[in-house]
Scaffold this motif. Structure first.
Motif, PDB file in Angstrom:
ATOM      1  N   ALA A  67       8.403  -8.400   7.033  1.00 18.13           N
ATOM      2  CA  ALA A  67       8.810  -7.025   7.310  1.00 18.13           C
ATOM      3  C   ALA A  67       7.828  -6.379   8.276  1.00 18.13           C
ATOM      4  O   ALA A  67       6.614  -6.524   8.111  1.00 18.13           O
ATOM      5  CB  ALA A  67       8.880  -6.212   6.024  1.00 18.13           C
ATOM      6  N   LEU A  68       8.334  -5.697   9.285  1.00 12.08           N
ATOM      7  CA  LEU A  68       7.489  -4.893  10.164  1.00 12.08           C
ATOM      8  C   LEU A  68       7.937  -3.438  10.008  1.00 12.08           C
ATOM      9  O   LEU A  68       9.081  -3.095  10.317  1.00 12.08           O
ATOM     10  CB  LEU A  68       7.599  -5.337  11.618  1.00 12.08           C
ATOM     11  CG  LEU A  68       6.568  -4.700  12.570  1.00 12.08           C
ATOM     12  CD1 LEU A  68       6.219  -5.649  13.716  1.00 12.08           C
ATOM     13  CD2 LEU A  68       7.069  -3.370  13.139  1.00 12.08           C
ATOM     14  N   VAL A  69       7.042  -2.604   9.502  1.00 13.00           N
ATOM     15  CA  VAL A  69       7.328  -1.202   9.234  1.00 13.00           C
ATOM     16  C   VAL A  69       6.594  -0.363  10.267  1.00 13.00           C
ATOM     17  O   VAL A  69       5.369  -0.420  10.369  1.00 13.00           O
ATOM     18  CB  VAL A  69       6.885  -0.805   7.809  1.00 13.00           C
ATOM     19  CG1 VAL A  69       7.206   0.665   7.537  1.00 13.00           C
ATOM     20  CG2 VAL A  69       7.556  -1.694   6.766  1.00 13.00           C
ATOM     21  N   VAL A  70       7.342   0.413  11.059  1.00 12.87           N
ATOM     22  CA  VAL A  70       6.734   1.201  12.138  1.00 12.87           C
ATOM     23  C   VAL A  70       7.076   2.674  11.962  1.00 12.87           C
ATOM     24  O   VAL A  70       8.154   3.020  11.485  1.00 12.87           O
ATOM     25  CB  VAL A  70       7.201   0.673  13.522  1.00 12.87           C
ATOM     26  CG1 VAL A  70       8.701   0.814  13.686  1.00 12.87           C
ATOM     27  CG2 VAL A  70       6.454   1.346  14.661  1.00 12.87           C
ATOM     28  N   GLY A 123       5.487 -11.200   3.671  1.00 18.30           N
ATOM     29  CA  GLY A 123       4.394 -10.381   4.175  1.00 18.30           C
ATOM     30  C   GLY A 123       4.927  -9.152   4.879  1.00 18.30           C
ATOM     31  O   GLY A 123       6.121  -9.049   5.181  1.00 18.30           O
ATOM     32  N   MET A 124       4.015  -8.188   5.160  1.00 25.97           N
ATOM     33  CA  MET A 124       4.407  -6.957   5.819  1.00 25.97           C
ATOM     34  C   MET A 124       3.395  -6.584   6.890  1.00 25.97           C
ATOM     35  O   MET A 124       2.185  -6.698   6.682  1.00 25.97           O
ATOM     36  CB  MET A 124       4.509  -5.805   4.805  1.00 25.97           C
ATOM     37  CG  MET A 124       5.003  -4.493   5.432  1.00 25.97           C
ATOM     38  SD  MET A 124       5.042  -3.112   4.253  1.00 25.97           S
ATOM     39  CE  MET A 124       3.324  -2.579   4.308  1.00 25.97           C
ATOM     40  N   ILE A 125       3.906  -6.144   8.048  1.00 23.97           N
ATOM     41  CA  ILE A 125       3.079  -5.606   9.114  1.00 23.97           C
ATOM     42  C   ILE A 125       3.353  -4.112   9.183  1.00 23.97           C
ATOM     43  O   ILE A 125       4.493  -3.695   9.395  1.00 23.97           O
ATOM     44  CB  ILE A 125       3.408  -6.262  10.463  1.00 23.97           C
ATOM     45  CG1 ILE A 125       3.152  -7.768  10.400  1.00 23.97           C
ATOM     46  CG2 ILE A 125       2.587  -5.623  11.589  1.00 23.97           C
ATOM     47  CD1 ILE A 125       3.668  -8.529  11.620  1.00 23.97           C
ATOM     48  N   PHE A 126       2.317  -3.297   8.970  1.00 25.15           N
ATOM     49  CA  PHE A 126       2.459  -1.844   9.083  1.00 25.15           C
ATOM     50  C   PHE A 126       1.964  -1.450  10.462  1.00 25.15           C
ATOM     51  O   PHE A 126       0.795  -1.643  10.791  1.00 25.15           O
ATOM     52  CB  PHE A 126       1.664  -1.114   8.003  1.00 25.15           C
ATOM     53  CG  PHE A 126       1.863   0.380   8.029  1.00 25.15           C
ATOM     54  CD1 PHE A 126       2.888   0.966   7.310  1.00 25.15           C
ATOM     55  CD2 PHE A 126       1.048   1.197   8.805  1.00 25.15           C
ATOM     56  CE1 PHE A 126       3.108   2.342   7.353  1.00 25.15           C
ATOM     57  CE2 PHE A 126       1.245   2.566   8.851  1.00 25.15           C
ATOM     58  CZ  PHE A 126       2.283   3.142   8.121  1.00 25.15           C
ATOM     59  N   ALA A 127       2.861  -0.879  11.283  1.00 22.56           N
ATOM     60  CA  ALA A 127       2.540  -0.626  12.684  1.00 22.56           C
ATOM     61  C   ALA A 127       2.636   0.847  13.044  1.00 22.56           C
ATOM     62  O   ALA A 127       3.407   1.603  12.454  1.00 22.56           O
ATOM     63  CB  ALA A 127       3.479  -1.434  13.576  1.00 22.56           C
ATOM     64  N   SER A 128       1.840   1.227  14.029  1.00 21.95           N
ATOM     65  CA  SER A 128       1.905   2.567  14.609  1.00 21.95           C
ATOM     66  C   SER A 128       2.249   2.421  16.085  1.00 21.95           C
ATOM     67  O   SER A 128       1.710   1.547  16.770  1.00 21.95           O
ATOM     68  CB  SER A 128       0.563   3.287  14.454  1.00 21.95           C
ATOM     69  OG  SER A 128       0.547   4.485  15.216  1.00 21.95           O
TER      70      SER A 128
END
Length: 332
Positions: A67-70, A123-128
């Motif tokens: 998951a990529l959460v932006v 896994g998760m990527i938390f992005a800005s």
């Protein structure tokens, strides 16, 4: 110098075929009919150039998901390059990247976290979408997590991948110094911007190391705006002595800088040199072409995925800074 990541476009150019053809061959797709000779050429060239071929191990009929959460994203945002690279690298490693944009809505973000928690993501990527310091992540799913383009000021067990903007600012200024420019001005972004702050610090450090005085009047705010950069450049050109080089904290602001220099009847680089930052497509299309520091969003996206997938690599650090290459063109 850091080795440039080989892309499908590089392989396509080397072999003399289209990028979709290369993509179909490397991904084992039969959507495009190609000869065995072309297939062999592409595969051999990929190996020769060191391209990371996609793994063929399958997990039943499904692929593990990341998951990529932006916080917010649109198709015109340069950060889309990081998302695209992360998606491609995930697929090369036999994973599917699922992107969630919570649009700065905290309630939506928590709903996304619940979906990820229940969805068996690995896994998760938390992005800005913009570089910044954030509060420690709370309520995140209990799965491996990496921060992308953001970091926590306080000690954090969550690794973060960011651009080495201080080093980029230093490298840009140091190059101008090496070309015998000594009256170097800088046009910064907005004062609160983490990337602008770090690029300015790198600029000032390079001047200190070269024993060149830093004049406060030579550092002006362009606020990431073409118009504001134009106006600030006009002011810089009235100074005595006049700067012989201007370092712009973004390529977009360099456009305003170019316009002001032309307005004054001066030429680049004969009368004054200009350095940009971000290495956007427009940098090579300006006249004269603009020297610029690359904003390594592609490599940052790939690195975040590799951390989740635990690709053999150097030991992960709490804060991983990716350096952008210097592209020297006609403006310097």
């Amino acid at each position: 110098m850091r080795k440039k990541k080989v892309t499908m476009g590089d392989i396509a150019t080397a072999v003399g075929v289209s990028q979709p053809t290369v993509s179909a061959i490397l991904n084992g797709s039969d959507s495009i009919k190609v000869s065995d000779a072309t297939r062999i050429k592409v595969l051999n060239k990929a190996k020769e150039l060191g391209y990371a071929l996609k793994q063929t191990i399958r997990h039943g009929n499904t692929h593990p998901r990341i998951a990529l959460v932006v916080n917010s994203l649109n198709m015109h945002d340069p950060f889309i390059n990081a998302i695209s690279a992360a998606k491609t690298r995930s697929w090369e490693l036999d994973n599917l990247l699922v992107v969630f944009d919570f649009e700065e809505d905290e309630e939506m973000k928590q709903a996304i976290y619940s979906e990820i928690e229940e969805g068996n993501y690995q896994g998760m990527i938390f992005a800005s979408n913009t570089p910044k310091s954030i509060s420690p992540l709370e309520g995140v799913p209990a799965i491996p997590t990496v921060m992308l383009n953001c970091f926590c000021e306080s000690p954090s067990v969550i690794p973060a991948v960011v651009a080495a903007d201080f080093l980029g600012g230093y490298r840009a200024t140091n190059y101008l110094i090496s070309q015998n420019y000594h009256y170097i001005a800088m046009i910064t972004g907005e004062s609160w911007s983490e990337s602008s702050i770090q690029r300015q610090k790198g600029y000032q450090q390079a001047l200190v190391n070269a024993d060149i005085p830093s004049h406060p009047d030579w550092i002006v705010e362009g606020n990431w705006s073409v118009k504001q950069s134009y106006l600030e450049t006009l002011k810089l050109l009235e100074l005595t002595p006049r700067p012989d080089a201007i370092f712009c904290a973004s390529d977009l602001m360099a456009v305003g800088c170019y316009q002001a220099i032309a307005k004054k009847g001066l030429t680049i680089p004969n009368d004054i040199a200009v350095m940009g930052y971000d290495n956007q497509l427009l940098a090579s299309e300006l006249t004269p072409s603009l020297s610029s520091i690359d904003l390594p969003y592609d490599e940052m996206g790939r690195k975040a995925v590799e951390l989740i997938c635990k690709v053999p690599m150097e030991e992960a650090l709490p804060l991983i800074k990716i350096e952008g290459e210097l592209y020297v063109r006609e403006s310097t």
